[in-house]
Design an enzyme around this catalytic site. Structure first.
Site, PDB file in Angstrom:
ATOM      1  N   GLU A 288       0.811  -1.217   0.000  1.00  0.00           N
ATOM      2  CA  GLU A 288       0.000   0.000   0.000  1.00  0.00           C
ATOM      3  C   GLU A 288       0.846   1.269   0.000  1.00  0.00           C
ATOM      4  O   GLU A 288       0.501   2.253  -0.660  1.00  0.00           O
ATOM      5  CB  GLU A 288      -0.964   0.009   1.195  1.00  0.00           C
ATOM      6  CG  GLU A 288      -2.115  -1.009   1.090  1.00  0.00           C
ATOM      7  CD  GLU A 288      -1.694  -2.438   1.378  1.00  0.00           C
ATOM      8  OE1 GLU A 288      -0.562  -2.651   1.866  1.00  0.00           O
ATOM      9  OE2 GLU A 288      -2.495  -3.358   1.104  1.00  0.00           O
TER      10      GLU A 288
ATOM     11  N   HIS B 276     -11.385  -5.435   8.653  1.00  0.00           N
ATOM     12  CA  HIS B 276     -12.169  -5.263   7.430  1.00  0.00           C
ATOM     13  C   HIS B 276     -13.408  -4.399   7.653  1.00  0.00           C
ATOM     14  O   HIS B 276     -14.295  -4.371   6.808  1.00  0.00           O
ATOM     15  CB  HIS B 276     -12.605  -6.628   6.872  1.00  0.00           C
ATOM     16  CG  HIS B 276     -11.486  -7.446   6.308  1.00  0.00           C
ATOM     17  ND1 HIS B 276     -10.468  -7.939   7.079  1.00  0.00           N
ATOM     18  CD2 HIS B 276     -11.211  -7.834   5.029  1.00  0.00           C
ATOM     19  CE1 HIS B 276      -9.629  -8.627   6.311  1.00  0.00           C
ATOM     20  NE2 HIS B 276     -10.059  -8.559   5.076  1.00  0.00           N
TER      21      HIS B 276
END
Lengths: 337, 375
Positions: free
Chosen positions: A60, A129
């Site tokens: 990322e 999540h």
């Protein structure tokens, strides 16, 4: 008008942006052939090719960092971070580099990078999540942070964010991806084709909206909690209480003017978000309402949000997250104060 | 003496010995073949002037005119040699010690000190010089450099054979090679065949930590794992620095992908003016490296071949002195702009939080002179 889900609206918005400007390109993990784990980029790889819909290495920080370099040469990268909890490897690049380059270059470098983040809970997911990290970014000058609550806003706002010269975090309420509504595609196209389209788009993106008018309590929400706020307003109405719902849409800048205007009319404010209330968007907003509408308030400003615990196992998320009962309880408290 | 590790001389390309004798290097000699005595003298001249400027900046910090200085002392050959290998079509991402590269990119050296006087964070126009702003967070810019190189490739500026072909050079130090961002940059550059030269100046110290705290092997060996060709060279040898960088740039500009270079050098000064190198290294070590001074080496070579006169040396020192004077005068003449300018350029488009604080601050300032204006 065309019926779209929120995921479909973001997909169509990105397609329109890519057709409008060849410098727009998408970067992320599994966004190519697969179409993204939520299928938000479905079909774009096939139509625009792997050079404009780039499957990146699984890193990322690398995605955001290379996007910065590409933006320095005039590209407009739109990044997908796969899940909210995966954004932190990129935290340094976002807060230390992306946010500050325009400032440290004294305006010479613009970084029109959009970072899309499927965020928030209610999907029964495993750890990392379902998080709502928006306040961590809102604390950093140089970033703009928005979150759509409806397919129409999703369609408009993604295109406006891409057209704006500033960096954006675009928080997508993933539990609302499958909400469907009619979307007008013409208005934003007209806005962006205008002479000062990007400025007009940025200004509009900075404003919240009154989603429902009322006179007893101002209920402030954004992203995933707007639908909840509307449900609360319905239930409260059946009990004879009139709730005004403000959908913030933007967290940085925070459209406190719209909230303060409403607070001066109702005298009562409840703020609802999924992120933990401590040091959150609601805390900032409550401070501003106190500074600017203190003598109009009939009750303290209340916040309803996540608790000061890590996000629990998904069997507990309906109690951890603001729900109908918890928000109605807060409404009761401001009404009976 | 380390013979295998990151501080060894294993695999070093060298074209000038530390006493100034020329060594023929078969592989890289062709890349220095066009280097006439005049150009080499110009490099020596720039190294000399750079050192004068660097010492002046240290003095200015000691006298309280600068908050901090980051000396390039000892790294002149690595920086000037590689800087001379660049073309205008190339783009540099420096770390924060690359004052020598700045010089080769046409940045007026005193301007750098605006940063260290605390006036602003960036002091030149990156696009005008093909030289990005300094980046202080170690290794972060390696990703920006890689993205920039990927974009140059997209823009058709690589592999055409034309003068417009370009590449990116990204400078960082031995400490940075441990950063995730540098390793991610190598991954992204490799899989995208990005036209980039990763230029490690291994000056043997990350503040106090020796390179043995970052690696068990020479840093250039890292390249192999990423599929990136790598070369290790004597960073105090300006000829080798020029020739090896020129080779690497030709590779990158031709579109074959990234290259990793390790310039093995020595930080003769402290990390910054806030550092005290006597706490972690020996006088003997410093003396050993003083004998390998990059300027003395090329000076000895040029003198040996009759290409450097006493007059030229005197002239260069006089020029360094004049630059020192000009630097001192410039620094002392800079006063901060109005505080209200801190609200400029936070965003490209107006942002209500910044604009309301800007307006409040203006009213607050006026309240000291204009009673009643403060609301």
């Amino acid at each position: 008008m065309t019926a779209m889900t929120m995921a479909g609206a973001i997909n169509r918005g990105m397609r329109a942006a890519m057709e409008r400007d060849p410098k727009v390109l998408l970067m992320g993990e599994d966004i190519g052939q697969l179409g993204g784990v939520f299928r938000v980029t479905d079909g774009l790889w096939k139509d625009f090719g792997p050079d404009r819909v780039m499957d990146t290495p699984l890193a990322e920080s690398g995605i955001v960092g290379t996007a910065i370099g590409m933006a320095m040469r005039g590209y407009r990268p739109v990044i997908e971070i796969q899940f909210d909890g995966f954004i932190f490897p990129a935290f340094d690049q976002i807060t230390t580099q992306l946010a500050k380059m325009h400032y440290r270059s004294r305006g010479l470098i613009n970084l029109p990078v959009v970072i899309r983040v499927p965020f928030a809970g209610h999907i029964g997911a495993v750890e990392h999540h379902s998080e709502s990290p928006e306040a961590l970014f809102a604390h950093t000058p140089g970033l703009r942070i928005v979150s759509p609550a409806t397919p129409q806003d999703a369609y408009d706002m993604i295109q406006q964010a891409i057209a704006s010269p500033d960096p954006y975090l675009f928080f997508e309420p993933k539990a609302r991806y499958w909400d469907k509504a009619e979307v007008d595609e013409a208005r934003v196209a007209t806005q962006l084709s205008g002479e000062h389209g990007a400025s007009a788009a940025t200004a509009e993106l900075s404003r919240g909206r009154v989603a429902r008018e009322g006179k007893d309590v101002t209920l402030v929400a954004y992203g995933p909690t707007v639908r909840l706020a509307m449900q609360v307003a319905d239930v409260a109405a059946s009990e004879g209480r009139s709730i005004e719902v403000v959908d913030l849409r933007s967290i940085s800048p925070l459209d406190s003017a719209t909230v303060v205007r409403s607070a001066k009319r109702t005298g009562r404010v409840v703020i609802v978000h999924e992120a933990p209330t401590a040091f959150g968007t609601g805390a900032e907003l409550a401070a501003r309402v106190m500074e600017q509408a203190f003598f109009h308030l009939h009750a303290p400003v209340l916040r309803v949000g996540g608790f000061s615990t890590p996000y629990p196992g998904s069997k507990f998320e309906h109690d951890y997250l603001p729900n109908l009962d918890r928000v109605l309880d807060a409404v009761d408290r401001v009404m009976t104060h | 003496m380390d013979t295998q590790g990151p501080l060894s001389e294993q695999g070093l390309v060298r074209m000038l010995t530390h006493t100034g004798e020329r060594i023929e290097d078969e592989r890289f000699a062709p890349y220095a073949a066009d280097l006439d005595a005049a150009t080499l003298r110009a490099m020596w001249h720039d190294m000399t002037v750079l050192r004068g400027f660097d010492l002046e900046a240290t003095s200015l910090q000691r006298q309280g005119e600068l908050g901090l200085w980051v000396p390039s002392l000892g790294q002149e050959a690595a920086q000037i040699g590689s800087g001379y290998a660049l073309r205008t079509s190339d783009f540099v991402f420096p770390s924060y010690r690359e004052h020598g590269v700045a010089l080769t990119r046409g940045v007026d050296l005193p301007e750098i000190l605006r940063i260290f006087r605390g006036l602003q964070h960036g002091a030149w126009d990156p696009a005008a010089h093909g030289f990005h702003l300094y980046t202080l967070v170690i290794g972060s810019h390696a990703l920006h450099a890689t993205g920039y190189a990927m974009a140059m490739d997209r823009d058709g500026l690589v592999g055409t054979g034309a003068e417009t072909d370009g590449a990116v050079v990204c400078y960082f130090g031995d400490g940075a090679t441990s950063q995730g961002d540098v390793n991610e940059a190598l991954v992204f550059a490799a899989v995208n065949d990005a036209p980039i030269v990763f230029f490690v100046q291994n000056n043997q110290f990350a503040i106090s930590e020796p390179t043995t705290r970052q690696s068990r092997v020479p840093l250039a060996q890292r390249g192999a794992g990423f599929g990136v060709p790598s070369v290790r060279f004597d960073g105090n040898d300006v000829l080798a620095s020029y020739a090896v960088t020129r080779w690497a740039l030709e590779q990158a500009r031709s579109g074959t992908g990234p290259v990793l270079l390790e310039a093995f050098t020595y930080r003769m000064g402290a990390h910054t003016t806030s550092d005290d190198a006597t706490r972690y290294r020996t006088r003997a070590d410093e003396e050993y490296w003083a004998e390998r001074d990059p300027i003395a080496r090329v000076e000895a070579y040029l003198r040996g071949i009759g290409e450097l006169s006493d007059e030229a040396i005197e002239e260069a020192h006089a020029e360094a002195k004049a630059l020192g004077r000009r630097t001192r005068e410039a620094v002392k003449s800079w006063s901060p702009p109005p505080t209200s300018t801190i609200f400029d350029h936070v965003y490209a488009e107006p942002h209500t939080a910044v604009e309301s604080e800007r307006a409040w601050f203006a009213r607050f300032e006026r309240s000291f002179t204009d009673k009643g204006a403060h609301a």
